[in-house]
Design a protein around this motif. Sequence first.
Motif: not given
Length: 144
Positions: A26-36, A140-142
């Motif tokens: 299992x790999x942790x899932x991270x939420x990502x977003x555009x730099x904007x 990455x968004x916490x």
Amino acid sequence: MKARTIIVAMWGIMLFSLLAGAPVLADEVVVIANQSVVADSVTQGTVSDIYMGSKTRWEDGETIRVAMLKEGRTHEAFVQDLLGSTPDRLKNFWVKAVFTGTGTPPKVFKTEADLVKYIAGTRGAIGYVASSTPHEGAKVLAVR
């Protein structure tokens, strides 16, 4: 012979118990977003609202561009852990929303690399990947 059978059975039960409770690769899932995207963190409820179509703008008014994976372990983990749903329910939700004209579905990608490329190049975009997936150009968004 009877004692040996009991010992083998006990070892089998212990091994099954250990493996059943442990995630396999299992790999942790991270939420990502555009730099904007101005936000550095989001609540789990906000992530759910975004992926269920009820939140369509960031706090600064920028349109949220939602991206998700078509299938796979990362997709399943994201949907289960962060949305509290199943991939089939999420898919059915969006099919209904499109059919009734009440929503615009997320942009869907076959690979995490393609999703990251889209996030990095699209203002207001949000998505998710396995933590081990390179995500240069996205932040990455916490999730609180």
